[in-house]
Enzyme design. Structure first.
Site, PDB file in Angstrom:
ATOM      1  N   ASP A  14       0.818  -1.211   0.000  1.00  0.00           N
ATOM      2  CA  ASP A  14       0.000   0.000   0.000  1.00  0.00           C
ATOM      3  C   ASP A  14       0.852   1.261   0.000  1.00  0.00           C
ATOM      4  OD1 ASP A  14      -2.002   1.895   0.373  1.00  0.00           O
ATOM      5  OD2 ASP A  14      -2.282   1.430   2.499  1.00  0.00           O
ATOM      6  N   SER A  28      -0.105   4.250   2.732  1.00  0.00           N
ATOM      7  CA  SER A  28       0.107   4.196   4.181  1.00  0.00           C
ATOM      8  C   SER A  28       1.549   3.756   4.423  1.00  0.00           C
ATOM      9  CB  SER A  28      -0.878   3.234   4.859  1.00  0.00           C
ATOM     10  OG  SER A  28      -0.637   1.887   4.457  1.00  0.00           O
ATOM     11  N   ASN A  43       2.727   1.831   7.557  1.00  0.00           N
ATOM     12  CA  ASN A  43       2.976   0.784   8.554  1.00  0.00           C
ATOM     13  C   ASN A  43       2.850  -0.618   7.975  1.00  0.00           C
ATOM     14  OD1 ASN A  43       1.944   3.225  10.251  1.00  0.00           O
ATOM     15  ND2 ASN A  43       2.872   1.854  11.755  1.00  0.00           N
ATOM     16  N   TRP A  69       1.632  -4.287   9.276  1.00  0.00           N
ATOM     17  CA  TRP A  69       0.971  -4.993  10.375  1.00  0.00           C
ATOM     18  C   TRP A  69       0.310  -6.265   9.860  1.00  0.00           C
ATOM     19  CZ3 TRP A  69      -4.149  -6.205  10.210  1.00  0.00           C
ATOM     20  CH2 TRP A  69      -4.969  -5.449   9.354  1.00  0.00           C
ATOM     21  N   TYR A  78      -7.928   2.945   8.177  1.00  0.00           N
ATOM     22  CA  TYR A  78      -7.866   2.779   6.728  1.00  0.00           C
ATOM     23  C   TYR A  78      -9.257   2.982   6.132  1.00  0.00           C
ATOM     24  CZ  TYR A  78      -3.367   0.460   7.525  1.00  0.00           C
ATOM     25  OH  TYR A  78      -2.084   0.171   7.905  1.00  0.00           O
ATOM     26  N   ASP A 101      -1.818   5.685  -5.400  1.00  0.00           N
ATOM     27  CA  ASP A 101      -2.079   4.806  -4.257  1.00  0.00           C
ATOM     28  C   ASP A 101      -2.450   3.395  -4.695  1.00  0.00           C
ATOM     29  OD1 ASP A 101      -2.657   3.737  -1.789  1.00  0.00           O
ATOM     30  OD2 ASP A 101      -4.574   4.763  -1.565  1.00  0.00           O
ATOM     31  N   THR A 149      -5.728   1.696  -2.956  1.00  0.00           N
ATOM     32  CA  THR A 149      -7.105   2.105  -3.244  1.00  0.00           C
ATOM     33  C   THR A 149      -7.465   1.543  -4.612  1.00  0.00           C
ATOM     34  OG1 THR A 149      -6.963   4.126  -1.926  1.00  0.00           O
ATOM     35  CG2 THR A 149      -8.666   4.064  -3.620  1.00  0.00           C
TER      36      THR A 149
END
Length: 404
Positions: free
Chosen positions: A115, A118, A120, A122, A158, A297, A300
């Site tokens: 992505d 963003s 991070n 996780w 998100y 992006d 998306t």
């Protein structure tokens, strides 16, 4: 997922291009490490295959609960770009590209969305009791000899909802190359809509100043640890085929594009944000009149813009917007619908009707999504499928070329 004057590096014969499909194999990793040792870590490039899987929309349609789900969790793709901590849980039902990474020693494998919107990394953890964690792979810290808690919480919003959890450190393997002491989030709660997604977690590729709780992004550690030969990565998204999409770290791959690369400077070093001059149809400005900002992006699925602009675009192409915000068209009209041109920093990028429309069991719809009152635009997968995208951290610009 390089070009004139930027072709193969002088270690091309040793270039690491292992493609991860499902479970990364230990032998593949061992060979990758050996090759990198032979040619020096600074000369390694990493390529990950992205699988185009079933979307949440398709899954929910098959279960007969798509209508009630979309009412319960309305689409709000701008949520992740405006973190206030109190957004309602939303959905992006059409995300479909994911790749496989592993975390820990021995490795535990996860499907993640790469992505660029963003920062991070996780994945779900065994400490998560949310419904969304129950049908996804969960990381078990007790099974990794290289794991260490960071003693710091993390919370991220998100367009698909939120996650909360704890930060930790461990070895993260991407395409057979290991990033040591990578900080990541081990989720403890996840929003319900995530249960409908194929991917287990998210690997953010935006800039470090966006990262929740100050976590260093994976690509920043790749650069710092000398795991990529160039401070850039590139993305190729295939069209309808399930396979063929890739994200390449440290390399520009000439077989994924045709013609010249157009380089566009970033207007903000946070997201991969650039200046958009206008959106035109048949020479008429239909959106972004006077200029606006856009984010490239991969996380998306649609092209998203302000409500008034998106409604105008959909009207120009002959679409009817329903109560959920989906813009539907007569499938038979697609061959006669106009192309849409996005002018970015003085350069025109045109998308045909066959590229900005899609078909499902409900009919055909455009790939233009309602972003509400925010003036920010998102050029998501609908755009990136047409234009091979290069994300250059060294020069802080984005490269776009016609996808092969």
């Amino acid at each position: 997922m390089g070009k004139e004057g930027e072709k193969e590096h002088n270690v091309a014969q040793f270039q690491q291009t292992s493609v991860v499909k499902q479970q990364p194999e230990a032998t593949m990793m061992n060979w990758a490490v050996l090759l990198c040792a032979l040619v020096a870590l600074s000369e390694c490039n990493i390529k990950i295959s992205l699988i185009k899987g079933k979307t949440a929309r398709e899954t929910l349609m098959e279960k007969g609960i798509w209508e009630e789900t979309r009412l319960k969790f309305p689409y709000n793709p701008m949520a992740k770009f405006y973190q206030t901590g109190d957004e309602a849980m939303t959905n992006d039902a059409d995300l479909s590209y994911y790749g496989v990474i592993s975390i820990g020693t021995p490795p535990q494998s996860f499907k993640v969305i790469f992505d660029t919107g963003s920062s991070n990394l996780w994945v779900p953890s065994v400490g998560c009791s949310s419904q969304a964690c129950q049908n996804h792979v969960k990381f078990n810290p007790a099974q990794s000899s290289t794991f260490k808690w960071a003693n710091k919480p993390v919370s991220i919003q998100y367009g698909t909802g939120s996650m909360t959890g704890q930060l930790a450190y461990d070895t993260v393997s991407v395409g057979g190359i290991s990033v040591t002491q990578q900080i990541f989030g081990a989720s403890q709660t996840e929003a319900p809509f995530m249960a409908s997604m194929v991917a287990d977690g998210i690997l953010g590729l935006a800039f470090p100043n966006l990262a929740a709780s100050g976590a260093t992004p994976v690509f920043d550690n790749m650069m710092t640890q000398g795991l990529v030969s160039r401070s850039l990565f590139s993305v190729y998204l295939s069209g309808n085929s399930a396979e063929g999409s890739v994200v390449s770290f440290g390399d520009i791959e000439s077989n994924y594009y045709t013609g010249q690369i157009t380089w566009i400077p970033l207007s903000s070093e946070t997201y991969w944000q650039i200046k958009m001059d206008s959106v035109t149809i048949n020479g008429n400005t239909v959106a972004c009149n006077g200029g606006c900002q856009a984010i490239i992006d991969t996380g998306t699925s649609l092209i998203v813009g302000p409500t008034t602009d998106i409604n105008n675009m959909n009207s120009w192409v002959g679409a009817t917007t329903d109560q959920y915000g989906d813009a539907t068209v007569n499938c038979n009209n697609i061959p006669n619908m106009p192309a849409v041109t996005f002018t970015l920093n003085g350069n025109a990028f045109t998308i045909s009707a066959s590229a900005y429309t899609s078909q499902n069991s409900y009919g055909c719809m455009t790939g233009f999504g309602n972003g509400g009152t925010q003036q920010l635009w998102i050029l998501g997968d609908v755009f990136i499928r047409q234009y091979y995208a290069i994300f250059d951290r060294q020069n802080n610009n984005v490269g776009l070329a016609q996808a092969a």
